[in-house]
Write a protein that holds these residues in place. Structure first.
Motif, mmCIF file in Angstrom:
data_model
loop_
_atom_site.group_PDB
_atom_site.id
_atom_site.type_symbol
_atom_site.label_atom_id
_atom_site.label_comp_id
_atom_site.label_asym_id
_atom_site.label_seq_id
_atom_site.Cartn_x
_atom_site.Cartn_y
_atom_site.Cartn_z
ATOM 1 N N MET A 20 122.060 121.432 120.561
ATOM 2 C CA MET A 20 120.790 120.961 119.993
ATOM 3 C C MET A 20 119.837 122.117 119.708
ATOM 4 S SD MET A 20 119.826 117.394 121.940
ATOM 5 C CE MET A 20 119.857 118.128 123.589
ATOM 6 N N MET A 21 119.767 123.070 120.644
ATOM 7 C CA MET A 21 118.863 124.201 120.459
ATOM 8 C C MET A 21 119.359 125.151 119.368
ATOM 9 S SD MET A 21 116.287 123.616 122.358
ATOM 10 C CE MET A 21 116.601 121.865 121.975
ATOM 11 N N ALA A 22 120.684 125.251 119.218
ATOM 12 C CA ALA A 22 121.247 126.073 118.146
ATOM 13 C C ALA A 22 120.920 125.461 116.783
ATOM 14 C CB ALA A 22 122.754 126.217 118.325
ATOM 15 N N LYS A 23 120.987 124.136 116.708
ATOM 16 C CA LYS A 23 120.622 123.441 115.474
ATOM 17 C C LYS A 23 119.145 123.641 115.144
ATOM 18 C CE LYS A 23 124.364 121.264 114.016
ATOM 19 N NZ LYS A 23 124.895 121.456 112.634
ATOM 20 N N LEU A 24 118.316 123.561 116.170
ATOM 21 C CA LEU A 24 116.878 123.776 115.989
ATOM 22 C C LEU A 24 116.598 125.193 115.503
ATOM 23 C CD1 LEU A 24 113.951 122.687 116.404
ATOM 24 C CD2 LEU A 24 114.071 123.610 118.734
ATOM 25 N N TYR A 25 117.290 126.159 116.104
ATOM 26 C CA TYR A 25 117.105 127.565 115.731
ATOM 27 C C TYR A 25 117.559 127.806 114.287
ATOM 28 C CZ TYR A 25 117.610 132.652 115.896
ATOM 29 O OH TYR A 25 117.528 133.997 115.630
ATOM 30 N N ALA A 26 118.691 127.193 113.904
ATOM 31 C CA ALA A 26 119.201 127.349 112.544
ATOM 32 C C ALA A 26 118.250 126.744 111.514
ATOM 33 C CB ALA A 26 120.580 126.702 112.428
ATOM 34 N N ARG A 27 117.574 125.676 111.908
ATOM 35 C CA ARG A 27 116.662 125.006 110.985
ATOM 36 C C ARG A 27 115.338 125.757 110.842
ATOM 37 N NH1 ARG A 27 116.060 119.791 108.979
ATOM 38 N NH2 ARG A 27 117.943 119.161 110.088
ATOM 39 N N ALA A 29 114.560 128.965 112.447
ATOM 40 C CA ALA A 29 114.792 130.421 112.384
ATOM 41 C C ALA A 29 113.641 131.249 112.951
ATOM 42 C CB ALA A 29 115.084 130.845 110.949
ATOM 43 N N TYR A 30 112.957 130.743 113.961
ATOM 44 C CA TYR A 30 111.941 131.535 114.656
ATOM 45 C C TYR A 30 112.620 132.322 115.778
ATOM 46 C CZ TYR A 30 108.399 128.701 112.291
ATOM 47 O OH TYR A 30 107.611 128.081 111.349
ATOM 48 N N ALA A 31 112.273 133.612 115.883
ATOM 49 C CA ALA A 31 112.945 134.482 116.854
ATOM 50 C C ALA A 31 112.773 133.993 118.286
ATOM 51 C CB ALA A 31 112.429 135.909 116.718
ATOM 52 N N PHE A 32 111.610 133.402 118.596
ATOM 53 C CA PHE A 32 111.362 132.969 119.975
ATOM 54 C C PHE A 32 112.078 131.670 120.322
ATOM 55 C CE2 PHE A 32 107.898 131.364 117.327
ATOM 56 C CZ PHE A 32 107.871 130.025 117.647
ATOM 57 N N PHE A 159 114.018 139.104 125.660
ATOM 58 C CA PHE A 159 112.893 139.676 124.922
ATOM 59 C C PHE A 159 113.361 140.631 123.828
ATOM 60 C CE2 PHE A 159 110.406 137.962 128.365
ATOM 61 C CZ PHE A 159 109.193 137.650 127.756
ATOM 62 N N GLY A 160 114.474 141.340 124.088
ATOM 63 C CA GLY A 160 115.012 142.219 123.054
ATOM 64 C C GLY A 160 115.458 141.438 121.835
ATOM 65 N N ALA A 161 116.176 140.346 122.052
ATOM 66 C CA ALA A 161 116.645 139.514 120.936
ATOM 67 C C ALA A 161 115.486 138.836 120.218
ATOM 68 C CB ALA A 161 117.633 138.472 121.457
ATOM 69 N N MET A 162 114.446 138.471 120.958
ATOM 70 C CA MET A 162 113.294 137.802 120.356
ATOM 71 C C MET A 162 112.449 138.755 119.518
ATOM 72 S SD MET A 162 111.965 135.366 123.492
ATOM 73 C CE MET A 162 110.341 135.264 122.756
ATOM 74 N N LEU A 163 112.203 139.955 120.039
ATOM 75 C CA LEU A 163 111.264 140.876 119.404
ATOM 76 C C LEU A 163 111.910 141.800 118.380
ATOM 77 C CD1 LEU A 163 109.130 141.891 122.527
ATOM 78 C CD2 LEU A 163 108.603 140.170 120.800
ATOM 79 N N LEU A 190 123.156 139.537 124.641
ATOM 80 C CA LEU A 190 122.226 138.736 123.850
ATOM 81 C C LEU A 190 121.824 139.480 122.581
ATOM 82 C CD1 LEU A 190 119.908 137.148 126.586
ATOM 83 C CD2 LEU A 190 121.861 136.146 125.399
ATOM 84 N N GLY A 191 121.661 140.785 122.693
ATOM 85 C CA GLY A 191 121.359 141.588 121.516
ATOM 86 C C GLY A 191 122.529 141.605 120.547
ATOM 87 N N THR A 192 123.742 141.665 121.092
ATOM 88 C CA THR A 192 124.940 141.638 120.254
ATOM 89 C C THR A 192 125.052 140.315 119.504
ATOM 90 O OG1 THR A 192 126.084 143.111 121.792
ATOM 91 C CG2 THR A 192 127.453 141.857 120.275
ATOM 92 N N SER A 193 124.719 139.235 120.188
ATOM 93 C CA SER A 193 124.709 137.920 119.544
ATOM 94 C C SER A 193 123.694 137.880 118.415
ATOM 95 C CB SER A 193 124.385 136.840 120.585
ATOM 96 O OG SER A 193 124.279 135.579 119.981
ATOM 97 N N LYS A 194 122.538 138.487 118.646
ATOM 98 C CA LYS A 194 121.500 138.538 117.605
ATOM 99 C C LYS A 194 121.961 139.386 116.436
ATOM 100 C CE LYS A 194 117.410 137.859 115.859
ATOM 101 N NZ LYS A 194 116.954 136.499 115.456
ATOM 102 N N ALA A 195 122.669 140.493 116.710
ATOM 103 C CA ALA A 195 123.154 141.375 115.645
ATOM 104 C C ALA A 195 124.127 140.653 114.721
ATOM 105 C CB ALA A 195 123.822 142.600 116.261
ATOM 106 N N ALA A 196 124.847 139.671 115.266
ATOM 107 C CA ALA A 196 125.800 138.913 114.458
ATOM 108 C C ALA A 196 125.110 138.141 113.339
ATOM 109 C CB ALA A 196 126.588 137.957 115.348
ATOM 110 N N GLU A 197 123.808 137.898 113.482
ATOM 111 C CA GLU A 197 123.058 137.181 112.451
ATOM 112 C C GLU A 197 122.813 138.046 111.216
ATOM 113 O OE1 GLU A 197 119.479 135.486 113.989
ATOM 114 O OE2 GLU A 197 120.452 134.729 115.806
ATOM 115 N N TYR A 198 122.953 139.355 111.364
ATOM 116 C CA TYR A 198 122.721 140.249 110.231
ATOM 117 C C TYR A 198 123.991 140.398 109.397
ATOM 118 C CZ TYR A 198 118.304 141.312 112.552
ATOM 119 O OH TYR A 198 117.066 141.208 113.136
ATOM 120 N N ASN A 199 124.986 141.060 109.938
ATOM 121 C CA ASN A 199 126.286 141.159 109.263
ATOM 122 C C ASN A 199 127.328 141.680 110.251
ATOM 123 O OD1 ASN A 199 125.968 144.030 109.348
ATOM 124 N ND2 ASN A 199 124.803 143.929 107.428
ATOM 125 N N GLU A 200 128.569 141.762 109.776
ATOM 126 C CA GLU A 200 129.672 142.148 110.667
ATOM 127 C C GLU A 200 129.522 143.577 111.166
ATOM 128 O OE1 GLU A 200 134.010 142.968 109.532
ATOM 129 O OE2 GLU A 200 134.040 140.849 110.141
#
Length: 230
Positions: A20-27, A29-32, A159-163, A190-200
Protein backbone atom coordinates in the motif's frame (compact mmCIF):
# COMPACT_ATOMS: atom_id res chain seq x y z
CA UNK A 1 -0.28 -25.01 13.96
CA UNK A 2 -1.60 -21.87 15.66
CA UNK A 3 1.91 -20.39 15.71
CA UNK A 4 2.32 -21.03 11.98
CA UNK A 5 -0.99 -19.30 11.23
CA UNK A 6 0.02 -16.34 13.39
CA UNK A 7 3.38 -16.10 11.59
CA UNK A 8 1.60 -16.17 8.23
CA UNK A 9 -0.72 -13.34 9.30
CA UNK A 10 2.24 -11.19 10.37
CA UNK A 11 3.95 -11.80 7.03
CA UNK A 12 0.72 -10.91 5.26
CA UNK A 13 0.43 -7.73 7.35
CA UNK A 14 3.98 -6.68 6.45
CA UNK A 15 3.53 -7.26 2.73
CA UNK A 16 0.13 -5.55 2.69
CA UNK A 17 1.48 -2.45 4.45
CA UNK A 18 4.53 -2.24 2.20
CA UNK A 19 2.42 -2.79 -0.94
CA UNK A 20 0.00 0.00 0.00
CA UNK A 21 2.78 2.43 0.88
CA UNK A 22 4.68 1.58 -2.32
CA UNK A 23 1.54 2.37 -4.31
CA UNK A 24 1.16 5.65 -2.44
CA UNK A 25 4.80 6.54 -3.09
CA UNK A 26 4.47 5.70 -6.81
CA UNK A 27 1.40 7.91 -7.07
CA UNK A 28 2.65 10.95 -5.14
CA UNK A 29 6.45 10.54 -5.54
CA UNK A 30 7.32 12.61 -2.46
CA UNK A 31 10.75 11.72 -1.08
CA UNK A 32 9.52 11.66 2.53
CA UNK A 33 6.97 8.98 1.63
CA UNK A 34 9.53 6.26 0.93
CA UNK A 35 7.83 2.88 1.55
CA UNK A 36 10.37 1.67 4.12
CA UNK A 37 9.56 4.62 6.38
CA UNK A 38 5.80 4.83 5.88
CA UNK A 39 5.17 1.07 6.01
CA UNK A 40 7.25 0.80 9.19
CA UNK A 41 5.22 3.57 10.78
CA UNK A 42 1.94 1.95 9.68
CA UNK A 43 2.96 -1.46 11.09
CA UNK A 44 3.93 0.14 14.42
CA UNK A 45 0.55 1.88 14.62
CA UNK A 46 -1.29 -1.39 13.90
CA UNK A 47 0.76 -3.34 16.44
CA UNK A 48 0.18 -0.72 19.14
CA UNK A 49 -3.53 -0.36 18.33
CA UNK A 50 -4.06 -4.13 18.37
CA UNK A 51 -1.73 -4.64 21.38
CA UNK A 52 0.40 -7.14 19.49
CA UNK A 53 3.81 -7.66 21.17
CA UNK A 54 6.91 -7.22 19.04
CA UNK A 55 7.96 -10.79 19.82
CA UNK A 56 4.66 -12.06 18.39
CA UNK A 57 5.08 -9.96 15.26
CA UNK A 58 8.58 -11.37 14.74
CA UNK A 59 7.14 -14.88 14.50
CA UNK A 60 6.51 -13.87 10.91
CA UNK A 61 9.09 -11.10 10.68
CA UNK A 62 11.99 -13.52 11.09
CA UNK A 63 11.00 -15.23 7.84
CA UNK A 64 11.13 -11.90 6.02
CA UNK A 65 14.54 -11.23 7.59
CA UNK A 66 15.77 -14.51 6.15
CA UNK A 67 15.25 -13.06 2.65
CA UNK A 68 17.93 -10.42 3.26
CA UNK A 69 20.72 -12.79 2.21
CA UNK A 70 19.25 -13.67 -1.20
CA UNK A 71 18.36 -10.01 -1.75
CA UNK A 72 21.98 -8.96 -1.21
CA UNK A 73 23.21 -11.72 -3.54
CA UNK A 74 20.76 -10.48 -6.20
CA UNK A 75 22.66 -7.17 -6.26
CA UNK A 76 25.42 -9.02 -8.12
CA UNK A 77 23.34 -9.11 -11.33
CA UNK A 78 23.40 -5.36 -12.12
CA UNK A 79 27.07 -5.31 -11.08
CA UNK A 80 27.79 -8.03 -13.62
CA UNK A 81 26.00 -6.10 -16.35
CA UNK A 82 28.11 -3.02 -15.60
CA UNK A 83 31.37 -4.92 -15.11
CA UNK A 84 33.22 -3.21 -17.97
CA UNK A 85 32.36 0.23 -16.63
CA UNK A 86 33.43 -0.82 -13.14
CA UNK A 87 36.79 -2.10 -14.39
CA UNK A 88 37.43 1.12 -16.30
CA UNK A 89 36.67 3.42 -13.36
CA UNK A 90 37.67 1.20 -10.43
CA UNK A 91 40.25 3.59 -8.95
CA UNK A 92 37.84 6.53 -9.15
CA UNK A 93 35.03 4.58 -7.49
CA UNK A 94 37.20 3.14 -4.69
CA UNK A 95 38.72 6.57 -4.02
CA UNK A 96 35.37 8.30 -3.77
CA UNK A 97 33.88 5.60 -1.55
CA UNK A 98 36.91 5.77 0.76
CA UNK A 99 36.54 9.55 1.05
CA UNK A 100 32.80 9.25 1.66
CA UNK A 101 33.28 6.63 4.36
CA UNK A 102 36.05 8.60 6.08
CA UNK A 103 34.13 11.91 6.04
CA UNK A 104 30.94 10.20 7.20
CA UNK A 105 32.58 8.69 10.28
CA UNK A 106 34.78 11.67 11.17
CA UNK A 107 31.88 14.13 10.87
CA UNK A 108 29.59 12.14 13.17
CA UNK A 109 32.44 11.65 15.65
CA UNK A 110 33.23 15.37 15.76
CA UNK A 111 29.57 16.33 16.13
CA UNK A 112 29.21 13.78 18.93
CA UNK A 113 32.21 15.27 20.73
CA UNK A 114 30.89 18.79 20.20
CA UNK A 115 27.54 18.01 21.84
CA UNK A 116 29.24 15.85 24.52
CA UNK A 117 27.48 12.66 23.49
CA UNK A 118 28.07 9.57 25.60
CA UNK A 119 31.30 7.82 24.56
CA UNK A 120 29.69 4.40 24.15
CA UNK A 121 26.85 5.85 22.09
CA UNK A 122 29.32 7.71 19.85
CA UNK A 123 31.19 4.50 19.11
CA UNK A 124 27.86 2.79 18.40
CA UNK A 125 26.79 5.25 15.72
CA UNK A 126 30.23 5.68 14.15
CA UNK A 127 29.56 3.00 11.45
CA UNK A 128 26.07 4.41 10.67
CA UNK A 129 26.54 4.38 6.89
CA UNK A 130 27.20 0.66 6.41
CA UNK A 131 24.78 -2.26 6.32
CA UNK A 132 23.28 -3.41 9.61
CA UNK A 133 25.24 -6.68 10.14
CA UNK A 134 28.57 -4.93 9.49
CA UNK A 135 27.63 -1.90 11.61
CA UNK A 136 26.70 -4.16 14.53
CA UNK A 137 30.01 -6.03 14.32
CA UNK A 138 32.06 -2.83 14.00
CA UNK A 139 30.24 -1.10 16.87
CA UNK A 140 30.66 -4.14 19.09
CA UNK A 141 34.36 -4.34 18.25
CA UNK A 142 34.85 -0.66 19.11
CA UNK A 143 33.16 -1.07 22.50
CA UNK A 144 29.80 0.36 21.49
CA UNK A 145 26.35 -1.18 21.55
CA UNK A 146 25.04 -3.18 18.61
CA UNK A 147 21.42 -2.23 19.35
CA UNK A 148 22.24 1.48 19.05
CA UNK A 149 24.23 0.81 15.89
CA UNK A 150 21.02 -0.45 14.29
CA UNK A 151 19.27 2.81 15.18
CA UNK A 152 22.09 4.82 13.62
CA UNK A 153 22.00 2.72 10.46
CA UNK A 154 18.22 3.16 10.11
CA UNK A 155 18.41 6.93 10.60
CA UNK A 156 21.25 7.30 8.08
CA UNK A 157 19.45 5.12 5.54
CA UNK A 158 16.03 6.73 5.82
CA UNK A 159 17.17 10.34 5.93
CA UNK A 160 19.73 9.75 3.18
CA UNK A 161 17.11 8.30 0.84
CA UNK A 162 14.64 11.07 1.73
CA UNK A 163 16.99 14.04 1.36
CA UNK A 164 19.14 12.83 -1.54
CA UNK A 165 16.87 14.18 -4.34
CA UNK A 166 16.87 17.65 -2.79
CA UNK A 167 20.64 17.59 -2.23
CA UNK A 168 21.27 16.45 -5.80
CA UNK A 169 19.03 19.23 -7.09
CA UNK A 170 20.67 21.83 -4.83
CA UNK A 171 24.21 20.99 -5.98
CA UNK A 172 23.31 20.08 -9.55
CA UNK A 173 24.38 16.42 -9.32
CA UNK A 174 23.07 14.85 -12.53
CA UNK A 175 25.60 12.04 -13.07
CA UNK A 176 24.21 8.58 -12.33
CA UNK A 177 27.68 7.55 -11.17
CA UNK A 178 27.83 10.42 -8.67
CA UNK A 179 24.31 9.76 -7.44
CA UNK A 180 24.94 6.04 -7.07
CA UNK A 181 28.21 6.44 -5.18
CA UNK A 182 26.70 9.05 -2.87
CA UNK A 183 23.62 6.97 -2.06
CA UNK A 184 25.46 3.68 -1.64
CA UNK A 185 28.20 5.18 0.51
CA UNK A 186 25.98 7.28 2.77
CA UNK A 187 22.75 5.30 3.00
CA UNK A 188 23.68 1.64 2.36
CA UNK A 189 20.77 -0.60 1.24
CA UNK A 190 18.07 2.07 1.47
CA UNK A 191 20.21 4.41 -0.59
CA UNK A 192 20.79 1.64 -3.12
CA UNK A 193 17.05 1.11 -3.37
CA UNK A 194 16.61 4.83 -3.99
CA UNK A 195 19.34 4.77 -6.66
CA UNK A 196 17.33 2.15 -8.55
CA UNK A 197 14.72 4.86 -9.21
CA UNK A 198 17.20 6.74 -11.39
CA UNK A 199 18.66 4.11 -13.71
CA UNK A 200 20.59 0.84 -13.79
CA UNK A 201 24.00 2.54 -13.74
CA UNK A 202 23.16 4.51 -10.60
CA UNK A 203 21.86 1.32 -9.01
CA UNK A 204 25.03 -0.57 -9.90
CA UNK A 205 27.24 2.22 -8.54
CA UNK A 206 25.23 2.29 -5.32
CA UNK A 207 25.52 -1.50 -4.96
CA UNK A 208 29.29 -1.58 -5.36
CA UNK A 209 29.68 1.54 -3.17
CA UNK A 210 27.64 -0.02 -0.39
CA UNK A 211 29.81 -3.13 -0.48
CA UNK A 212 33.10 -1.24 -0.66
CA UNK A 213 32.07 1.14 2.11
CA UNK A 214 31.29 -1.78 4.41
CA UNK A 215 34.78 -3.21 3.84
CA UNK A 216 36.66 0.09 4.06
CA UNK A 217 34.70 1.33 7.06
CA UNK A 218 35.50 -1.87 8.94
CA UNK A 219 39.19 -0.99 8.48
CA UNK A 220 38.90 2.76 9.05
CA UNK A 221 36.56 2.80 12.06
CA UNK A 222 39.11 1.51 14.63
CA UNK A 223 41.72 4.00 13.36
CA UNK A 224 39.32 6.95 13.52
CA UNK A 225 38.09 5.93 16.96
CA UNK A 226 41.69 5.66 18.20
CA UNK A 227 42.70 9.05 16.75
CA UNK A 228 39.67 10.96 18.03
CA UNK A 229 39.00 9.26 21.36
CA UNK A 230 42.41 8.21 22.67
Amino acid sequence: MQQAVYAFLMILLTFACFFMMAKLYARLAYAFLIPVLTSTFLIIVILVACKIPYESYMEGGKWINSLLGPAVVALAFPLYKQREFLKKHLVLIVGNVAIAGFVGMVSVALIAKWIHLNHSLTLSILPKSVTTPVAMAVADGLGGRASMAIVGVMIAGIFGAMLAPYIFRLFGVESPVGRGIALGSASHALGTSKAAEYNELAFSMASVSMTLNAILSSLLAPIIAWLLFR
